[in-house]
Design a protein around this motif. Structure first.
Motif, PDB file in Angstrom:
ATOM      1  N   SER A  26       0.836  -1.199   0.000  1.00 45.86           N
ATOM      2  CA  SER A  26       0.000   0.000   0.000  1.00 45.86           C
ATOM      3  C   SER A  26       0.871   1.249   0.000  1.00 45.86           C
ATOM      4  O   SER A  26       1.902   1.303   0.687  1.00 45.86           O
ATOM      5  CB  SER A  26      -0.913   0.004   1.229  1.00 45.86           C
ATOM      6  N   THR A 241       1.532   7.273  -5.273  1.00 44.23           N
ATOM      7  CA  THR A 241       0.142   7.424  -4.851  1.00 44.23           C
ATOM      8  C   THR A 241      -0.700   6.198  -5.164  1.00 44.23           C
ATOM      9  O   THR A 241      -1.880   6.175  -4.818  1.00 44.23           O
ATOM     10  CB  THR A 241      -0.481   8.649  -5.545  1.00 44.23           C
ATOM     11  N   SER A 242      -0.142   5.197  -5.825  1.00 46.12           N
ATOM     12  CA  SER A 242      -0.866   3.968  -6.125  1.00 46.12           C
ATOM     13  C   SER A 242      -0.068   2.770  -5.632  1.00 46.12           C
ATOM     14  O   SER A 242       1.068   2.909  -5.183  1.00 46.12           O
ATOM     15  CB  SER A 242      -1.144   3.857  -7.634  1.00 46.12           C
ATOM     16  N   THR A 243      -0.679   1.593  -5.747  1.00 41.25           N
ATOM     17  CA  THR A 243      -0.096   0.373  -5.191  1.00 41.25           C
ATOM     18  C   THR A 243       1.283   0.095  -5.776  1.00 41.25           C
ATOM     19  O   THR A 243       1.527   0.314  -6.958  1.00 41.25           O
ATOM     20  CB  THR A 243      -1.033  -0.808  -5.477  1.00 41.25           C
ATOM     21  N   SER A 293       4.782   1.474  -9.498  1.00 40.56           N
ATOM     22  CA  SER A 293       3.490   1.719  -8.858  1.00 40.56           C
ATOM     23  C   SER A 293       2.447   1.864  -9.952  1.00 40.56           C
ATOM     24  O   SER A 293       2.712   2.434 -11.013  1.00 40.56           O
ATOM     25  CB  SER A 293       3.533   2.978  -7.983  1.00 40.56           C
ATOM     26  N   GLY A 294       1.272   1.336  -9.684  1.00 41.40           N
ATOM     27  CA  GLY A 294       0.193   1.379 -10.665  1.00 41.40           C
ATOM     28  C   GLY A 294      -1.105   0.938 -10.017  1.00 41.40           C
ATOM     29  O   GLY A 294      -1.154   0.547  -8.845  1.00 41.40           O
ATOM     30  N   LEU A 295      -2.183   0.966 -10.787  1.00 41.99           N
ATOM     31  CA  LEU A 295      -3.513   0.618 -10.278  1.00 41.99           C
ATOM     32  C   LEU A 295      -3.713  -0.892 -10.335  1.00 41.99           C
ATOM     33  O   LEU A 295      -4.540  -1.413 -11.093  1.00 41.99           O
ATOM     34  CB  LEU A 295      -4.590   1.354 -11.085  1.00 41.99           C
ATOM     35  N   ARG A 297      -4.625  -4.739  -8.717  1.00 42.51           N
ATOM     36  CA  ARG A 297      -5.604  -5.346  -7.819  1.00 42.51           C
ATOM     37  C   ARG A 297      -4.983  -6.588  -7.195  1.00 42.51           C
ATOM     38  O   ARG A 297      -4.124  -7.232  -7.805  1.00 42.51           O
ATOM     39  CB  ARG A 297      -6.877  -5.719  -8.585  1.00 42.51           C
TER      40      ARG A 297
END
Length: 389
Positions: A26, A241-243, A293-295, A297
């Motif tokens: 995170s 700012t992303s995973t 880092s990216g979006l 899941r």
């Protein structure tokens, strides 16, 4: 010749696909906010034990340079001035009488001492009026008229907020002294100039876990219009700012030369479909690994390699081997030159969007064996299958 041309134009219905699960982190741990500070700040204190007689300016008032802020009791200081001035006159008269006497030099020295004491008394009287050392704004008033103040007691706090500064972590490659950087201040993007670059303080120790080389930079932000306030939170543009994920370097796809509006991306299997995920490269923790880092899941499986190019929206159905049946990936292959596992693929229909987060209407299975569902979980009928993204 005809047969070869037909086979070359046929869309492949299987491929050797190597995929691995993603270990995600995170970004919240690394979102360390910094606070805007005024470029200058001063605490106005009582110069001696006294009583506060007047304080007319409320909190938030703007003051001019040398403007009166508060008035202390002047009676005692004024009396000391009168005594000192009287001593000066007395020494002057004594010196006039002893002008030709042998001890005239002593009288001259006594006169000079009396004059110095008079100057000190005048300075003490002037200190009873507390003035602003520079133009600014009162952000705190700690006392009230009539209150007794011991020496050093806080009266008010004055700041110069025409410029603000912030100590913020920045990528060392962009934090050069004199360069301009964009900072997010509570949803507002502002431009500041790097004044100095320093080692990271201990409060920013979690950032050392990232592969980006950070430095603590003092950034000066102009604020002539007063749109910003001291105490507002600022976030560095260098923070993720992303995973986050650490992936094999060969899984990273760089944009083609000359391509505009695109950046690096990776491919993942999401709900049995190929999805392109734009990523931001943070650095290389090793020669064959890269941190991005990216979006992502939690259920995404990273596509490390494929024997054929895969486009976004392609349906992936692994064959019913031992690794696929258990939902895993074959760790080794009998042929060291080939990696991954055989999978049936169905490219998206013409007109599908073929990007991450979109639904592809084609779910026609290939000739490869369908994927075996996990034990004790009924297989989802194709007619009621949920959208892949």
């Amino acid at each position: 010749m005809t047969t070869r041309t037909t086979r070359a134009q046929q869309t492949p219905d299987s491929a050797k696909v190597e995929s691995i699960p993603l270990e995600l982190k995170s970004p919240d741990r690394y979102q360390i906010p910094s606070v805007l500070e005024p470029i200058r700040r001063v605490t106005i204190t009582a110069p001696s034990d006294s009583i506060l007689r007047s304080l007319e300016l409320p909190v938030g008032s703007s003051v001019r340079d040398r403007q009166e802020i508060a008035q202390l009791d002047r009676a005692e200081a004024l009396a000391r001035v009168k005594i000192a001035e009287a001593n000066v006159k007395e020494m002057q008269a004594t010196l006039a009488l002893l002008k030709e006497a042998p001890n005239a030099a002593v009288a001259q020295a006594q006169l000079e001492a009396a004059q110095a004491r008079a100057e000190l008394a005048t300075l003490d009287l002037d200190r009873c009026t507390l003035r602003a050392p520079f133009a600014g704004r009162l952000i705190d008033v700690a006392v009230s008229p009539g209150q007794f103040l011991p020496k050093g007691a806080k009266v008010a706090e004055l700041v110069d907020d025409t410029s603000l500064r912030v100590l913020i972590p920045l990528d060392r490659s962009v934090a050069t002294v004199g360069s301009n950087v964009k900072i997010n201040v509570e949803g507002q993007v502002v431009t500041g100039k790097v004044q100095a670059s320093l080692p990271l303080p201990e409060s920013h120790a979690p950032l050392r876990e990232l592969t980006t080389a950070f430095t603590a930079a003092w950034v000066i932000i102009p604020n002539e219009k007063g749109e910003l306030e001291p105490g507002q939170r600022a976030l560095s543009p260098s923070l993720p700012t992303s995973t986050l994920a650490t992936i094999p370097a060969r899984a990273l796809h760089q944009p083609a030369k000359g391509a505009t509006g695109s950046g690096p991306h990776v491919q993942v299997i999401r709900n049995e479909y190929v999805a392109n995920i734009p990523v931001r490269i943070l650095g290389n923790p090793g020669p064959e690994r890269v941190q991005v880092s990216g979006l992502f899941r939690p259920t995404d499986a990273l596509i490390v390699s494929s024997s054929v190019p895969l486009i976004a929206g392609t349906l992936i159905r692994f064959s019913g081997g031992g690794g696929a049946a258990n939902g895993g990936v074959e760790p080794t292959n009998p042929d060291p030159a080939e990696g991954g596992e055989v999978a049936g693929i169905t490219p998206p229909r013409s007109g599908s969007r073929g990007s991450a987060g979109t639904t592809t209407k084609s779910r026609t299975s290939s000739s490869a064996a369908p994927r075996v569902p996990p034990a004790n979980v009924p297989a989802t009928p194709k007619a009621t299958a949920p959208p892949p993204f």
